[in-house]
Every structure is written in C-alpha cells, then in structure tokens.
Design a protein around this motif. Structure first.
Motif, short mmCIF file in Angstrom:
data_model
loop_
_atom_site.label_atom_id
_atom_site.label_comp_id
_atom_site.label_asym_id
_atom_site.label_seq_id
_atom_site.Cartn_x
_atom_site.Cartn_y
_atom_site.Cartn_z
N UNK A 1 28.62 67.47 5.05
CA UNK A 1 27.76 66.59 5.81
C UNK A 1 26.41 67.19 6.06
N UNK A 2 26.59 68.21 6.88
CA UNK A 2 25.26 68.79 7.27
C UNK A 2 24.35 69.11 6.21
N UNK A 3 24.68 69.76 5.04
CA UNK A 3 23.82 70.24 4.00
C UNK A 3 22.94 68.87 3.33
N UNK A 4 23.54 67.81 3.61
CA UNK A 4 22.92 66.60 2.84
C UNK A 4 21.74 66.19 3.83
N UNK A 5 21.43 66.79 4.79
CA UNK A 5 20.24 66.23 5.84
C UNK A 5 19.22 67.42 6.28
N UNK A 6 18.04 66.80 6.25
CA UNK A 6 17.07 68.06 6.63
C UNK A 6 17.20 68.32 8.09
N UNK A 7 17.73 67.32 8.83
CA UNK A 7 17.67 67.73 10.08
C UNK A 7 18.56 68.75 10.47
N UNK A 8 19.48 69.35 9.73
CA UNK A 8 20.40 70.23 9.93
C UNK A 8 20.01 71.52 9.04
N UNK A 9 18.96 71.71 8.44
CA UNK A 9 18.59 72.48 7.28
C UNK A 9 18.73 74.02 7.98
N UNK A 10 18.10 74.02 9.47
CA UNK A 10 17.89 75.46 9.99
C UNK A 10 19.23 76.06 10.02
N UNK A 11 20.26 75.45 10.08
CA UNK A 11 21.61 75.88 10.16
C UNK A 11 21.79 76.66 8.94
N UNK A 12 21.22 76.41 7.97
CA UNK A 12 21.63 77.04 6.69
C UNK A 12 20.61 78.39 6.40
N UNK A 13 19.56 78.12 7.11
CA UNK A 13 18.45 79.32 6.67
C UNK A 13 18.05 80.26 8.00
N UNK A 14 18.59 79.68 9.10
CA UNK A 14 18.27 80.65 10.35
C UNK A 14 19.71 81.45 10.40
N UNK A 15 19.17 82.95 10.99
CA UNK A 15 20.27 83.74 11.34
C UNK A 15 21.09 83.32 12.71
N UNK A 16 22.46 83.20 12.21
CA UNK A 16 23.44 82.72 13.48
C UNK A 16 23.91 81.43 13.17
N UNK A 17 23.37 80.87 11.97
CA UNK A 17 23.53 79.49 11.50
C UNK A 17 24.95 79.17 11.39
N UNK A 18 25.56 80.38 10.75
CA UNK A 18 27.24 80.04 10.36
C UNK A 18 28.01 79.87 11.64
N UNK A 19 27.62 80.46 12.91
CA UNK A 19 28.35 80.29 13.78
C UNK A 19 28.16 78.91 14.53
N UNK A 20 26.72 78.62 14.49
CA UNK A 20 26.42 77.30 14.84
C UNK A 20 27.19 76.24 14.12
N UNK A 21 27.23 76.41 12.92
CA UNK A 21 28.10 75.42 11.97
C UNK A 21 29.38 75.21 12.24
N UNK A 22 30.05 76.78 12.63
CA UNK A 22 31.53 76.56 13.07
C UNK A 22 31.63 75.88 14.25
#
Ligand SMILES: Cc1ncc(C[n+]2csc(CCOP(=O)(O)OP(=O)(O)O)c2C)c(N)n1
Ligand code: SF4
Ligand SMILES: [Mg+2]
Lengths: 290, 404
Positions: free
Chosen positions: A254-275
């Motif tokens: 769901x998140x990767x379809x939207x640019x409002x969440x794209x930082x979660x996939x590029x920023x360090x620590x993003x994986x923890x935030x997605x969790x």
C-alpha cells in the motif's frame, strides 16, 4: 436513474471526493438536503453560476456543517415539512475531525435526525495538502513534511468513528470508495435510521497522496486489504458487522504506491518505520477480527 | 421626543426588559430559536425556553446549541429552509459569531438577533457598553439601538418586518443595553398577538432548500462575480433606509407607539448644541436637556436608532442648524481615539457645506455609570466650543486619573 451529482465540476481527474459524493447521493436518494463545509468538494462543485448538485445544497463555513444541518432538520420539523426528507452533511476529514468537531459533537448529542458523511482523504487538500488529524502516521504532507530528522506526520489517525459512537449514535459505519456497493448500502441504512448517524469513507486523493489518477480505487482497496482501513458497522455502540479481508496484504504494498510515503523507502531507518505501520494494521486486524 | 402615540396605561404590565423581549419574540411566531446563554442575555433565552416548555410557541423548535458559533450556524440552515429565525447574544458570544455574521448577510438570510450590549474582554466585564455590536459593524447586519424596554420589545417586530422585506433580505440586530434595559422592571405594553399578526406578515422566502426544486446556496464566487454580490448587499442596505422608516410608521399606525425611524429628534429645532447618542443613555440625556432648557440653554438631542444602514442624510438634515454637535459613544476604536458614531458623523459632513464643529466623548465603558452632571459638564464644554472652537476633538469621559 436521475443523476443527483453531475460531472463538469472542477475536481482533479480521479477525484476521491467526487466519487464518494456520488455514492453518498445514490444511497441517500433525491429527497435530501445536503450541507457541505468548505473544502475541495464545495469549491470544485459550485463555481458560481454552475453547480454539480441536483439536490438542494448549502455551504456555509468550514467548521459549522453539523450545526447548519441541525438547523435545517429543526426548521423542517417546526414547519411540518420533514416528511422523509433526509438531511445529509458531507465533509472532509479536516472539517469533520478537526475544526468542525465541536459542532458535530453538539449535533450528535442533541440527537438531530441527520447523517454525517466524512470523506476522509487524510489531509487538507483544498488548501494544498496540509496535515489533519486524519493524516496517517508517517505520511508526508506540506505541514508535516518528511525531512532530515522527520518521517512526516508523527501521530496516528484520530479514531473518529469511536468518538461518534461514544455520543450514542444508533448507526456508525466505515466504508471506502473502492467498495461502492458497500458505501451506497451503508449510506442508505444511515439515512433510514432515525437519529444522528455517521459514515466515515476512506478516500485516496490523487493530488495529495501522489499517485496516478487511474489508481484511486486500487489504492483505496489496498488500504482495506492491508487492514489499515477496517470496514465495519456499529449499531448502538456495538460492532455488528466487519468486512473480512482474508490473507492481509503487507502494508508495504500500500505504502509504495504513494509518494507521501516514499521517504520510508529511501531514508535510513525507513524499514523500522514501516514496521510500526505494519503494527497498526496488525492491531486493527486483531481488534476488529478482519 | 416625537411621542406620537400615548402609552395605554390600562394595558401596561410591570415586567423585566428581557421578558418583554422574549414575549415579543414569541408573538412574532418564530420557527426556530437557537441561542447560547451569556450574561446579560440569559433572561431572554430562559424566557423563551419556558414559553417552549409551556407549549406557548407553536410550530417552533428551540435548539440548545453548544456555542454561539453553532447558534447562528444552525439558523443559517433554518433560514435557508424558509424558517423565521431568532437568536440572542452579547459580547463574547457575538464576537464568537463573527465569521457566521458575514455568512448570514452574504446569503441574504433575514435572521433577527437581540444583542444585549456588553463590554468585551479583557478585562472581562459583564456590564454595558456598545463595543460588542460596534465591532461587528461591517458584517452586513442592520443594527438598531433601543432606548428603553418598550422600544426594545417593539423593535423586535419591526426588525423582522425590515429584514424579511423582499427589497432588503438582510439580517438585523436589535441592540439593547445590558442590565440597564435587560434587567430592569418597568411598566410596558406587551405585544398583542392580533395586532402583531396584522403588522408582521408570515415570512415568504424567495428561495429555499427544497428537494422538489434543488438550488445551491453558498457557492464559490470568483473575481468575475464576487463584486456584484457585495454591491447588491450594499443596495439592500440602502433599500432598508426607507423600510426602517416605514416599519416605524406602520408600527405607529397599528400599535400607536413611535420611537423615531432612522433617527429621532428631541428639542433640536432651535438647538445650538445637539447631542447625538444611541441606546439607553438617550433617557439620561433627555432629562438633562429638560433641566438645562429651563435655564435657557438651547440644547437638543439626536437619537440614532439605525447605526447600520448609517442614516447620513437624516443626520445631516437634523444637525444642519446646530452650532456644535457632541457625539457620545459607548465604544472606542483603539488607536484612533474615537467612537464610531463620532467618526461617522464627522465623515458624513465632510464634502458638505456644513462646517459645524463636531466633538466626541467616549463614555460608559464597561458599565460605568453615566450621571446627569457628567452630561451637564459635556454640554458646558460644548458651550465653550461654540465660543472658542475645538480644543480637544475626541476624549474619554470620566477617567479616574488616580488609577492610572
Ligand atoms: C476558519 C477557516 N480556517 C481555514 C480555512 C481554510 N481551509 C479551507 S478548506 C480547508 C481544508 C479542507 O480540508 P478537508 O476538510 O479535509 O477537505 P478536503 O479539501 O481535503 O476535501 C482549509 C484549511 C477556512 N476556509 N476557514
Ligand atoms: S485535490 Fe484531491 S480531493 Fe481535491 S479535487 Fe483533487 S483529487 Fe479531489
Ligand atoms: Mg481532506
């Protein structure tokens, strides 16, 4: 069937507010009076002297739709004109969950016979995608931008249906524009239930969330499938129906379809935030028995 | 005062001002009342609530809202459906309504509201002045100011008649001084149902929210259209000038009571000094004038009933032969050091041949008592102005220097 909400409005291609409104009116029927607070829906549908509304419609201010609806209902009753006419307020998440909350609380507490529909596109879209209390955790908006030290909005969504249920509303339901039939049926039920009733519709906004205009419905469906947006009905404060989602999709999808969440996939620590977002979905799945 | 009619003693009852107003509202047959309690307006809404509880107002809903903002917002909806609508508030409540006030006027909804005038916070103060209503001057509401209980009650019916007139369709405030009028008991004639029905026809709205004839209210007007909406509001205000006079005259025809139209005059005909004021202070001024007239001072009073629309023509005419005009204001524009009636009176004389000196006194803030000797002092200062010209154009009255 007569179209109660017609095209020609100024909404973006694939606009969520337009879709959800169409479904709302299909559920409410033509014997209704609609109140809209300020927001995308109001602005795009009534550029004077044009209108998209084939039902009587009024816009007053940003924060008073529920009060205006109260007044309409009271006047119809006083003048012996109520009959089967339904009073329906249709407001954005900002108008509903933030600035209009007091008026809504008052109207529900007083028990007016009306239905309030919140079209939740999870930010103040009309003014340029600023954060509202409906903005989800870690979404980037123009006033909760992701930045060097921020993953975006720091707070989870306010639980508006629970707030309304706490007012003793006889019927509260969540829905999604991806499930048109669900929405139409719930609005119909809400408008046919005497007393103040509430529909909360999840509504992805192409402009504010950052996705292709053809994907509005797909994204809305994915929110439901991940468990991030549970569909349920509450009658007299109890959950009476829940839409099962089968094997949940991971929130990443769901998140990767939207640019409002794209930082979660590029920023360090993003994986923890997605969790952390996955944990919100898991909790919903558990709590509502999705 | 232009006392055309005589009060009919046998019809008089001693009631509180708030009761007289609540009773007048009832007799005007409202469909929706929506209000939030605030001192000193409370007795009006309590009175109305009791009428509702006793089943004395038919075809009427009273909405117990959670704020003044919602009180007036609810009436936006009610009025758009075609209901006759009433509210009452004051001070903080009126200020909280600010955004809705513009909205009501812009949508041309003829709601009537009693404003029981009170000072604004901070410091918090529940007593009378006019700062609350004056601060809402540009919201597009007709503003009428009552001198006494009888006028405040009777003005309610007049306000509905003016506001609902098809050539007006603008909301109206009936302003009455907090406590001084709202909480005082006096003999008054309560509005009679039969006469009021004759005076005030049922409200026939031009457009309503009706599923059988869907219309959109409150659309977005871009720069191509917005100006014309504003222009038409101004035209409606201009139309109301005559309607305010008509409403007063017709009221006299039906009820035999008259308080002036846009303005009223007392002893102005030969007056060298003309005082101008609004509201209950008018009574004190009249008594003072009576005293001074006995001593040969040629002083008169111009009572302003309508502050919006501003009765510039009528004022110019009334003061055309005066040698000095003294304006008393229970409000101040901070940073200008003038009250609103003073500023506007001056401005309506500019560009005319009348060069009469105009001086202003800001008085009675937050309920400070206004005594006859204070008015007398002001008048003797006006006599000085006649002789030597203006020394101080606008000033506070009764400042307690020892507290500064
Ligand atoms: C009192 C007030 N504050 C702010 C605004 C500016 N404003 C207009 S619409 C809007 C946001 C609307 O957001 P929402 O209710 O979520 O509706 P959307 O446009 O997202 O559908 C804001 C902040 C306003 N019109 N009035
Ligand atoms: S910004 Fe979003 S809600 Fe507003 S018109 Fe565009 S798609 Fe619709
Ligand atoms: Mg929104």
């Amino acid at each position: 069937m007569k179209h109660l909400f017609v095209s020609g409005h100024r909404g973006c291609a694939g606009c969520c507010d337009a879709m959800a409104t169409k479904f709302t009116l299909m559920g409410a029927g033509e014997d209704c009076i609609v109140v809209s607070p300020t927001g995308c829906l109001e602005v795009m549908t009534t550029p004077f002297p044009e209108t998209s509304w084939n039902v009587p419609w009024i816009h007053s201010l940003f924060e008073n739709a529920a009060a205006v609806a109260s007044g309409i209902e009271a006047a119809l009753k006083a003048m012996g004109k109520k009959g089967n006419t339904r009073v329906v307020a249709i407001g954005g998440d900002g108008a509903t969950m933030d600035i209009g909350l007091q008026a809504i609380s008052g109207a529900f507490e007083r028990g007016h016979d009306f239905t309030y529909v919140c079209i939740d596109n999870e930010a103040y879209m009309n003014t340029g995608v600023q954060r509202s209390s409906g903005t989800p955790f870690n979404a980037s908006t123009t006033t909760s931008p992701a930045g060097k030290v921020s993953f975006g909005n720091q707070r989870p969504k306010k639980n508006m249906p629970a707030i309304i249920a706490a007012h003793g509303s006889p019927y509260v339901a969540t829905t999604s524009l991806a499930y048109g039939k669900d929405m139409i049926a719930k609005v119909k039920k809400a408008t046919e239930t005497p007393g103040p009733t509430y529909i909360h519709c999840h509504a992805p906004c192409t402009t504010g969330w950052g996705f292709d205009t053809s994907k509005t419905v797909e994204i809305a469906r994915m929110a439901v499938k991940t468990g991030l947006w549970p569909l349920f009905e509450m009658e007299e404060g109890e959950i009476t129906k829940v839409r099962k989602i089968g094997t949940p999709s991971p929130v990443e999808d769901y998140l990767k379809m939207q640019s409002r969440f794209k930082h979660l996939f590029s920023k360090e620590g993003g994986a923890e935030e997605i969790a952390k977002i996955q944990a919100i979905a898991d909790k919903n799945i558990d709590h509502y028995g999705l | 005062m232009t006392t055309k009619g005589k009060l009919e003693m046998e019809k008089m009852v001693v009631v509180e001002g708030s009761y007289a107003v609540a009773h007048a509202v009832k007799i005007c047959r409202p469909n929706v009342i929506s209000a939030y309690p605030i001192t000193p307006q409370t007795h009006i809404v309590e009175g109305l609530s009791q009428f509702i509880a006793d089943g004395e107002i038919s075809n009427c809903e009273y909405i117990n809202v959670e704020s003044e903002f919602s009180a007036l917002s609810a009436l936006v909806g009610s009025s758009a459906v075609g209901a006759r609508c009433y509210s009452a508030t004051t001070s903080q409540g009126l200020e909280l309504m600010h955004e809705v006030l513009f909205n009501v006027s812009g949508m041309r909804l003829p709601i009537v509201m009693t404003v029981v005038n009170r000072a604004v916070s901070a410091p918090i103060n529940i007593w009378n002045d006019h700062q609350d209503a004056i601060s809402q001057r540009d919201t597009g509401w007709i503003q009428l100011y009552a001198e006494d209980l009888q006028e405040a009650a009777d003005m309610t019916a007049q306000a509905f008649k003016i506001a609902e007139d098809k050539e007006v369709l603008m909301p109206a405030m009936v302003c009455m001084d907090g406590f001084i009028l709202s909480h005082v008991y006096e003999p008054v004639v309560l509005l009679e149902q039969e006469l009021t029905d004759e005076y005030l026809p049922t409200y026939e709205p031009l457009n309503t929210l009706d599923p059988k004839k869907p219309l959109s209210f409150g659309a977005l007007a871009d720069p191509n259209y917005y100006t014309e909406f504003r222009y038409l509001q101004q035209k409606a205000m201009e139309n109301s000038l005559k309607k305010i006079e008509d409403a007063a005259n017709e009221f006299y025809d039906v009820f035999g009571r008259y308080y002036g139209g846009l303005i009223d005059e007392y002893q102005t005909e030969d007056a060298d000094i003309i005082l101008m004021a609004m509201g209950s202070i008018v009574g004190t001024i009249k008594d003072t004038i009576d005293n001074l007239r006995q001593k040969g001072v040629k002083v008169g009073l111009l009572k302003v009933r309508a502050f919006r629309p501003f009765p510039a023509e009528a004022i110019r005419k009334a003061i055309k032969d005066a040698k000095v005009v003294v304006v008393l204001d229970k409000n101040i524009s901070l940073g200008l050091n003038e009250g609103a009636l003073f500023t506007e009176t001056k401005s309506c004389l500019y560009n005319t041949k009348n060069r009469v000196p105009v001086v202003g006194y800001m008085i009675g803030h937050g309920g400070r008592d206004i005594r006859m000797n204070t008015i007398e002092n002001i008048i003797s200062e006006a006599q000085e102005v006649m002789k030597t010209g203006i020394k101080l154009e606008s000033q506070f009255t009764d400042v307690r220097e020892e507290l500064l």
